[in-house]
Design a protein around this motif. Structure first.
Motif, PDB file in Angstrom:
ATOM      1  N   LEU A  41       6.750  13.081   5.792  1.00 22.53           N
ATOM      2  CA  LEU A  41       5.909  11.928   5.476  1.00 22.53           C
ATOM      3  C   LEU A  41       6.596  11.009   4.468  1.00 22.53           C
ATOM      4  N   HIS A  42       7.227  11.603   3.472  1.00 21.72           N
ATOM      5  CA  HIS A  42       7.945  10.803   2.474  1.00 21.72           C
ATOM      6  C   HIS A  42       9.085  10.033   3.131  1.00 21.72           C
ATOM      7  N   GLU A  43       9.841  10.721   3.974  1.00 22.36           N
ATOM      8  CA  GLU A  43      10.949  10.068   4.678  1.00 22.36           C
ATOM      9  C   GLU A  43      10.450   8.906   5.533  1.00 22.36           C
ATOM     10  N   SER A  44       9.359   9.138   6.284  1.00 27.54           N
ATOM     11  CA  SER A  44       8.825   8.104   7.171  1.00 27.54           C
ATOM     12  C   SER A  44       8.336   6.898   6.380  1.00 27.54           C
ATOM     13  N   ALA A  45       7.570   7.156   5.327  1.00 28.68           N
ATOM     14  CA  ALA A  45       7.035   6.052   4.530  1.00 28.68           C
ATOM     15  C   ALA A  45       8.148   5.221   3.913  1.00 28.68           C
ATOM     16  N   ALA A  46       9.138   5.888   3.329  1.00 26.21           N
ATOM     17  CA  ALA A  46      10.238   5.172   2.683  1.00 26.21           C
ATOM     18  C   ALA A  46      11.032   4.346   3.689  1.00 26.21           C
ATOM     19  N   VAL A  69       0.833  -1.206   0.000  1.00 27.42           N
ATOM     20  CA  VAL A  69       0.000   0.000   0.000  1.00 27.42           C
ATOM     21  C   VAL A  69       0.866   1.254   0.000  1.00 27.42           C
ATOM     22  N   THR A  70       1.938   1.230   0.793  1.00 25.16           N
ATOM     23  CA  THR A  70       2.806   2.404   0.898  1.00 25.16           C
ATOM     24  C   THR A  70       3.521   2.686  -0.417  1.00 25.16           C
ATOM     25  N   GLU A  71       4.075   1.643  -1.025  1.00 23.92           N
ATOM     26  CA  GLU A  71       4.842   1.829  -2.256  1.00 23.92           C
ATOM     27  C   GLU A  71       3.958   2.158  -3.459  1.00 23.92           C
ATOM     28  N   GLU A  72       2.791   1.514  -3.520  1.00 19.07           N
ATOM     29  CA  GLU A  72       1.942   1.661  -4.699  1.00 19.07           C
ATOM     30  C   GLU A  72       0.966   2.832  -4.607  1.00 19.07           C
ATOM     31  N   VAL A  73       0.564   3.193  -3.390  1.00 14.46           N
ATOM     32  CA  VAL A  73      -0.466   4.213  -3.238  1.00 14.46           C
ATOM     33  C   VAL A  73       0.059   5.490  -2.577  1.00 14.46           C
ATOM     34  N   LEU A  74       0.736   5.330  -1.429  1.00 14.60           N
ATOM     35  CA  LEU A  74       1.119   6.502  -0.650  1.00 14.60           C
ATOM     36  C   LEU A  74       2.336   7.235  -1.192  1.00 14.60           C
ATOM     37  N   LEU A  75       3.427   6.526  -1.390  1.00 16.96           N
ATOM     38  CA  LEU A  75       4.663   7.196  -1.809  1.00 16.96           C
ATOM     39  C   LEU A  75       4.503   8.011  -3.100  1.00 16.96           C
ATOM     40  N   PRO A  76       3.788   7.529  -4.105  1.00 12.55           N
ATOM     41  CA  PRO A  76       3.634   8.342  -5.327  1.00 12.55           C
ATOM     42  C   PRO A  76       2.926   9.680  -5.069  1.00 12.55           C
ATOM     43  N   ARG A  77       2.162   9.763  -3.972  1.00 13.06           N
ATOM     44  CA  ARG A  77       1.431  10.999  -3.660  1.00 13.06           C
ATOM     45  C   ARG A  77       2.212  11.906  -2.709  1.00 13.06           C
TER      46      ARG A  77
END
Length: 212
Positions: free
Chosen positions: A174-179, A157-165
């Motif tokens: 947020l980008h740093e945390s997700a990655a 979910v993070t790689e396919e949905v969240l990170l692109p946004r």
């Protein structure tokens, strides 16, 4: 037909369709019986809900008496979270019951006894009980709505949905945390016990006090 069968079928129906859609007519149809015939086993829908909640409490492990209070309450709370995850409808029903059944009362007695024997006063034991239940219920409700259950689901979910946004220049933290969470194999299933241990640790200093 028996009262137990009626109640267990009502629980299965609520598990799949939610408690709002539960009616004596709907339950009778599932059981292949007449709606009026169910009143031989449960006096009303309110009595049915009381019985359903009691069966749910039968599934929750009581805090073991041979363990220290934190271990006992940790085991009980983890068990409650698993049970309410199976029966999410029960979370919104439990606290509304004014006629708790025997399993419900045994559970409340065991939790209160564990806290009182550990040195919590009546007032602080009550605070602790409310706080733990609020955490368990809230966690179960939150987990029921999450779009992921496992480490792999979270990563997908993070790689396919969240990170692109999450453009780094607009949402750097947020980008740093997700990655980083994906890279380190973050598991959302660990959140409940992490928070539970914090709650139990915060309650420890209250033992022996007359108030919080």
């Amino acid at each position: 037909m028996s009262t137990r069968r009626v109640v267990e079928e009502a629980i299965r129906l609520a598990d799949h369709e939610g408690v709002d859609g539960l009616s004596m007519r709907r339950l009778a149809a599932v059981l292949g019986a007449g709606a009026m015939s169910l009143y031989r086993y449960v006096a009303s829908k309110e009595h049915l809900l009381d019985a359903m909640v009691d069966v749910v409490f039968e599934e929750i492990d009581l805090p073991p008496e041979d363990a220290d209070w934190r271990t006992a309450m940790r085991q009980r709370s983890a068990s409650a979270r698993e049970v309410f995850a199976r029966h999410p409808w029960a979370i919104g029903v439990v606290e509304s019951r004014t006629s708790p059944g025997p399993a419900h009362l045994r559970h409340r007695e065991a939790v209160t006894a564990c806290l009182r024997r550990a040195g919590f006063s009546v007032v602080t034991a009550t605070h602790a009980h409310w706080l733990l239940d609020a955490y368990v219920y809230g966690s179960a409700l939150q987990e029921a709505t999450l779009p992921f259950d496992t480490r792999a689901d979270f990563a997908d979910v993070t790689e396919e949905v969240l990170l692109p946004r999450l453009a780094p220049e607009e949402f750097p933290y947020l980008h740093e945390s997700a990655a980083e969470l994906v890279a380190t194999g973050y598991d959302p299933a660990e959140e409940f016990l992490f928070g539970l241990d914090l709650v139990l640790g915060a309650l420890e200093p209250l033992r022996g006090r007359t108030s919080a």
